[in-house]
Design an enzyme around this catalytic site. Structure first.
Site, PDB file in Angstrom:
ATOM      1  N   ARG A  76       0.880  -1.173   0.000  1.00  0.00           N
ATOM      2  CA  ARG A  76       0.000   0.000   0.000  1.00  0.00           C
ATOM      3  C   ARG A  76       0.912   1.216   0.000  1.00  0.00           C
ATOM      4  O   ARG A  76       1.629   1.466   0.978  1.00  0.00           O
ATOM      5  CB  ARG A  76      -0.900  -0.014   1.237  1.00  0.00           C
ATOM      6  CG  ARG A  76      -1.541   1.335   1.481  1.00  0.00           C
ATOM      7  CD  ARG A  76      -2.648   1.282   2.495  1.00  0.00           C
ATOM      8  NE  ARG A  76      -3.798   0.611   1.939  1.00  0.00           N
ATOM      9  CZ  ARG A  76      -5.011   0.622   2.495  1.00  0.00           C
ATOM     10  NH1 ARG A  76      -5.223   1.269   3.626  1.00  0.00           N
ATOM     11  NH2 ARG A  76      -6.020   0.010   1.929  1.00  0.00           N
TER      12      ARG A  76
ATOM     13  N   HIS B  16      -7.381   1.199  -6.311  1.00  0.00           N
ATOM     14  CA  HIS B  16      -7.545   0.252  -5.197  1.00  0.00           C
ATOM     15  C   HIS B  16      -8.213  -1.010  -5.758  1.00  0.00           C
ATOM     16  O   HIS B  16      -9.377  -1.283  -5.486  1.00  0.00           O
ATOM     17  CB  HIS B  16      -8.409   0.910  -4.115  1.00  0.00           C
ATOM     18  CG  HIS B  16      -8.349   0.244  -2.772  1.00  0.00           C
ATOM     19  ND1 HIS B  16      -7.549  -0.842  -2.498  1.00  0.00           N
ATOM     20  CD2 HIS B  16      -9.003   0.521  -1.603  1.00  0.00           C
ATOM     21  CE1 HIS B  16      -7.715  -1.197  -1.226  1.00  0.00           C
ATOM     22  NE2 HIS B  16      -8.583  -0.389  -0.663  1.00  0.00           N
TER      23      HIS B  16
ATOM     24  N   GLN C 294     -10.039  -3.796  -3.599  1.00  0.00           N
ATOM     25  CA  GLN C 294     -11.311  -3.320  -3.047  1.00  0.00           C
ATOM     26  C   GLN C 294     -12.451  -3.554  -4.045  1.00  0.00           C
ATOM     27  O   GLN C 294     -13.492  -4.121  -3.701  1.00  0.00           O
ATOM     28  CB  GLN C 294     -11.194  -1.817  -2.729  1.00  0.00           C
ATOM     29  CG  GLN C 294     -12.467  -1.220  -2.177  1.00  0.00           C
ATOM     30  CD  GLN C 294     -12.817  -1.779  -0.815  1.00  0.00           C
ATOM     31  OE1 GLN C 294     -12.004  -1.758   0.099  1.00  0.00           O
ATOM     32  NE2 GLN C 294     -14.020  -2.305  -0.658  1.00  0.00           N
TER      33      GLN C 294
ATOM     34  N   ASP D 185     -17.416   6.973  -0.727  1.00  0.00           N
ATOM     35  CA  ASP D 185     -16.110   6.843  -0.060  1.00  0.00           C
ATOM     36  C   ASP D 185     -15.809   8.203   0.575  1.00  0.00           C
ATOM     37  O   ASP D 185     -16.501   9.195   0.285  1.00  0.00           O
ATOM     38  CB  ASP D 185     -15.046   6.446  -1.112  1.00  0.00           C
ATOM     39  CG  ASP D 185     -13.662   6.193  -0.506  1.00  0.00           C
ATOM     40  OD1 ASP D 185     -13.545   6.054   0.728  1.00  0.00           O
ATOM     41  OD2 ASP D 185     -12.677   6.153  -1.289  1.00  0.00           O
TER      42      ASP D 185
ATOM     43  N   CYS E 177     -16.343   1.478   0.951  1.00  0.00           N
ATOM     44  CA  CYS E 177     -15.165   0.627   1.146  1.00  0.00           C
ATOM     45  C   CYS E 177     -14.682   0.629   2.595  1.00  0.00           C
ATOM     46  O   CYS E 177     -13.964  -0.276   2.998  1.00  0.00           O
ATOM     47  CB  CYS E 177     -14.043   1.069   0.214  1.00  0.00           C
ATOM     48  SG  CYS E 177     -13.590   2.798   0.413  1.00  0.00           S
TER      49      CYS E 177
ATOM     50  N   ARG F 238     -13.317  -8.820   1.098  1.00  0.00           N
ATOM     51  CA  ARG F 238     -11.926  -8.467   0.798  1.00  0.00           C
ATOM     52  C   ARG F 238     -11.041  -9.700   0.995  1.00  0.00           C
ATOM     53  O   ARG F 238     -10.200 -10.033   0.180  1.00  0.00           O
ATOM     54  CB  ARG F 238     -11.445  -7.338   1.727  1.00  0.00           C
ATOM     55  CG  ARG F 238     -11.998  -5.955   1.427  1.00  0.00           C
ATOM     56  CD  ARG F 238     -11.422  -5.379   0.157  1.00  0.00           C
ATOM     57  NE  ARG F 238      -9.974  -5.308   0.168  1.00  0.00           N
ATOM     58  CZ  ARG F 238      -9.247  -4.335   0.731  1.00  0.00           C
ATOM     59  NH1 ARG F 238      -9.846  -3.312   1.287  1.00  0.00           N
ATOM     60  NH2 ARG F 238      -7.927  -4.354   0.682  1.00  0.00           N
TER      61      ARG F 238
HETATM   62  N1   CP Z   1     -11.099  -0.442   2.548  1.00  0.00           N
HETATM   63  C1   CP Z   1      -9.828  -0.476   2.963  1.00  0.00           C
HETATM   64  O1   CP Z   1      -8.890  -0.635   2.185  1.00  0.00           O
HETATM   65  O2   CP Z   1      -9.668  -0.334   4.310  1.00  0.00           O
HETATM   66  P1   CP Z   1      -8.294  -0.070   5.067  1.00  0.00           P
HETATM   67  O3   CP Z   1      -7.805   1.276   4.627  1.00  0.00           O
HETATM   68  O4   CP Z   1      -8.650  -0.092   6.530  1.00  0.00           O
HETATM   69  O5   CP Z   1      -7.318  -1.143   4.705  1.00  0.00           O
HETATM   70  N1  NVA Z   2     -10.122   6.679  -0.908  1.00  0.00           N
HETATM   71  C1  NVA Z   2      -9.725   6.166   0.384  1.00  0.00           C
HETATM   72  C2  NVA Z   2      -9.890   4.685   0.436  1.00  0.00           C
HETATM   73  C3  NVA Z   2      -9.520   4.049   1.734  1.00  0.00           C
HETATM   74  C4  NVA Z   2      -9.682   2.558   1.722  1.00  0.00           C
HETATM   75  C5  NVA Z   2      -8.284   6.565   0.664  1.00  0.00           C
HETATM   76  O1  NVA Z   2      -7.465   6.457  -0.245  1.00  0.00           O
HETATM   77  O2  NVA Z   2      -7.998   6.992   1.775  1.00  0.00           O
END
Ligand code: CP
Ligand code: NVA
Length: 303
Positions: A103, A130, A133, A222, A262, A290
């Site tokens: 990530r 993502h 997701q 989101d 998400c 997930r």
């Molecule tokens: N939806 C998601 O990716 O959650 P986290 O940021 O908690 O991993």
């Molecule tokens: N758009 C959000 C998604 C988190 C899972 C972010 O990038 O923070």
């Protein structure tokens, strides 16, 4: 040749179908308390440059269920791209572990990681997209709807990383995807152009959330400020206020509309308690999936 999963479009439509079949099989086994552990002795390095709950827990638990092991590397551990060059860490981890999940902020770093790693790399979110997701999201929709015929997905909010992955998905599976966002918060232009030229989905951007949710099968939202955009949060809150998914907005949708997010949610901003906790919400099925979908992705990449 090793395969990576950096964008949904890295898989063909048939491969996505195959992953969902494997997901459904493995989910049934877990629910029945039966072991399926084809990855004994395999290790996954998980690099996190941003915080996470679901991504870390689902990958770590998933690897353990598959008989393997996952190593959590926090934002302080590697300093990817700062303390250490991306290509060096890619080569180092490839000497220890069979697979990498990362990530990161910069999508270019994800591409570089995949280029220099000799083991598969899975994208667990970048500023651009993502993919895990949205694979879990559409699997969840299929569980509830059984088919995608004429599926209208209304994404209400920011044209962000999650929205970009939905648009990538629309290049592989037929959807009517309508994003309602304020002007200035559109999704990535190249992703949009490529998905439109794939020619299998209808993809629209509108400025009116009511237009988006009308006749929608799914309403998705989101956060208004993603990780890394904290300094813009106040301005974004003002710009996005008319895009809140609340009881009044969903009154314009079908009675059986599925509400998705998400997570993590900023309750009271992009979505109200009434909606996220309401009878149409499938956010926790989505969160659970997930893990099941990612397990299938890992098995596919390691086979
Ligand atoms: N939806 C998601 O990716 O959650 P986290 O940021 O908690 O991993
Ligand atoms: N758009 C959000 C998604 C988190 C899972 C972010 O990038 O923070």
């Amino acid at each position: 040749m090793k395969r990576d999963f950096i964008h949904i479009t890295d898989f063909s439509s048939d491969e996505i179908q195959e992953i969902f079949e494997l997901t459904a099989k493995m989910k049934t086994l877990v629910k029945a308390g039966r072991e399926y552990a084809p990855l004994k002795g395999k290790n996954m390095a998980m690099i996190f440059a941003k915080p996470s709950a679901r991504t870390r827990i689902s990958f770590e638990t998933g690897m353990s269920q598959l008989g393997g092991h996952a190593i959590y590397l926090s934002p302080d551990d590697i300093g990817i791209g700062k303390r250490e060059a991306v290509k060096d860490i890619a080569r180092v981890i490839s000497r220890y572990d069979e697979i990498i999940m990362a990530r990161l902020f910069d999508h270019a770093h994800m591409l570089e990681l995949a280029e220099f790693a000799t083991v598969p790399v899975i994208n667990g979110l970048t500023d651009l997209n993502h993919p895990c997701q949205v694979m879990a999201d559409i699997f969840t929709v299929l569980e509830h709807r059984k088919h995608l015929n004429d599926l209208k997905v209304a994404f209400v909010g920011d044209g962000n990383n999650v929205a970009n992955s939905w648009i990538n998905l629309a290049a592989r599976l037929p959807l009517h995807f309508m994003l309602a966002s304020p002007s200035g918060y559109d999704p990535d232009e190249t992703i949009l152009k490529n998905a439109r030229s794939a020619g299998i989905s209808r993809i629209e951007i509108v400025r009116d959330p009511v237009e988006a949710v009308t006749d929608a099968d799914v309403i998705y939202t989101d956060v208004w400020a993603s990780m890394g955009q904290e300094v813009e949060a106040e301005k974004r809150r003002r710009d996005f206020l008319p895009f809140q998914v609340n009881g009044e907005l969903i009154r314009h949708a079908r009675k059986d509309v599925l509400i998705m997010h998400c997570l993590p949610a900023h309750r009271g901003d992009e979505i109200t308690d009434e909606v996220i906790d309401g009878p149409n919400s499938i956010v926790f099925d989505e969160a659970e999936n997930r893990m099941h979908v990612q397990k299938a992705i890992i098995v596919k990449l390691l086979k």
